[in-house]
Design a protein around this motif. Structure first.
Motif, PDB file in Angstrom:
ATOM      1  N   ALA A 168     -10.215   0.561  12.661  1.00  0.00           N
ATOM      2  CA  ALA A 168      -9.689   1.113  11.404  1.00  0.00           C
ATOM      3  C   ALA A 168      -8.247   0.657  11.181  1.00  0.00           C
ATOM      4  O   ALA A 168      -7.870   0.293  10.061  1.00  0.00           O
ATOM      5  N   ARG A 169      -7.445   0.662  12.246  1.00  0.00           N
ATOM      6  CA  ARG A 169      -6.034   0.266  12.122  1.00  0.00           C
ATOM      7  C   ARG A 169      -5.923  -1.196  11.697  1.00  0.00           C
ATOM      8  O   ARG A 169      -5.126  -1.548  10.829  1.00  0.00           O
ATOM      9  N   VAL A 170      -6.728  -2.054  12.298  1.00  0.00           N
ATOM     10  CA  VAL A 170      -6.713  -3.478  11.937  1.00  0.00           C
ATOM     11  C   VAL A 170      -7.119  -3.639  10.468  1.00  0.00           C
ATOM     12  O   VAL A 170      -6.514  -4.417   9.725  1.00  0.00           O
ATOM     13  N   ARG A 171      -8.130  -2.894  10.046  1.00  0.00           N
ATOM     14  CA  ARG A 171      -8.571  -2.944   8.646  1.00  0.00           C
ATOM     15  C   ARG A 171      -7.443  -2.502   7.720  1.00  0.00           C
ATOM     16  O   ARG A 171      -7.192  -3.105   6.673  1.00  0.00           O
ATOM     17  N   GLN A 172      -6.720  -1.435   8.105  1.00  0.00           N
ATOM     18  CA  GLN A 172      -5.612  -0.935   7.285  1.00  0.00           C
ATOM     19  C   GLN A 172      -4.503  -1.979   7.164  1.00  0.00           C
ATOM     20  O   GLN A 172      -3.944  -2.184   6.081  1.00  0.00           O
ATOM     21  N   ILE A 173      -4.207  -2.651   8.268  1.00  0.00           N
ATOM     22  CA  ILE A 173      -3.193  -3.716   8.222  1.00  0.00           C
ATOM     23  C   ILE A 173      -3.672  -4.839   7.303  1.00  0.00           C
ATOM     24  O   ILE A 173      -2.908  -5.368   6.501  1.00  0.00           O
ATOM     25  N   GLY A 174      -4.946  -5.182   7.411  1.00  0.00           N
ATOM     26  CA  GLY A 174      -5.518  -6.212   6.537  1.00  0.00           C
ATOM     27  C   GLY A 174      -5.393  -5.851   5.065  1.00  0.00           C
ATOM     28  O   GLY A 174      -5.036  -6.684   4.226  1.00  0.00           O
ATOM     29  N   MET A 175      -5.692  -4.594   4.748  1.00  0.00           N
ATOM     30  CA  MET A 175      -5.586  -4.124   3.366  1.00  0.00           C
ATOM     31  C   MET A 175      -4.143  -4.199   2.883  1.00  0.00           C
ATOM     32  O   MET A 175      -3.857  -4.669   1.773  1.00  0.00           O
ATOM     33  N   TYR A 176      -3.235  -3.750   3.727  1.00  0.00           N
ATOM     34  CA  TYR A 176      -1.805  -3.763   3.401  1.00  0.00           C
ATOM     35  C   TYR A 176      -1.324  -5.181   3.109  1.00  0.00           C
ATOM     36  O   TYR A 176      -0.668  -5.443   2.098  1.00  0.00           O
ATOM     37  N   VAL A 177      -1.666  -6.101   4.004  1.00  0.00           N
ATOM     38  CA  VAL A 177      -1.221  -7.495   3.862  1.00  0.00           C
ATOM     39  C   VAL A 177      -1.868  -8.148   2.631  1.00  0.00           C
ATOM     40  O   VAL A 177      -1.207  -8.898   1.908  1.00  0.00           O
TER      41      VAL A 177
END
Length: 78
Positions: free
Chosen positions: A9-18
């Protein structure tokens, strides 16, 4: 040991942010790309921004931003 749901989930959130900050996609577009809705993307962006107060986390996000920006420049040059 497998990947924890929180890690994924954290990696996905970073992906969304970027995708929002570096690629300039709006939150609806980002959500569509990740199979989530706009409010989930909004939540992810706020969460990542808050977590950037942590130096180690900030370094990771910074690296992802730099790699993404470089890849974008590369694709625009073609």
């Amino acid at each position: 040991a497998g990947r924890s749901a929180m890690g994924v989930a954290r990696v996905r959130q970073i992906g969304m942010y970027v995708a929002h900050v570096i690629l300039g996609l709006n939150m609806t577009e980002v959500g569509r790309g990740f199979g989530r809705d706009r409010t989930t993307v909004q939540h992810a962006c706020h969460l990542v921004e808050d977590m950037r107060d942590d130096d180690d986390f900030d370094r990771i996000v910074n690296m992802v931003e730099r790699v993404t920006a470089a890849a974008l420049r590369q694709s625009e040059a073609r």
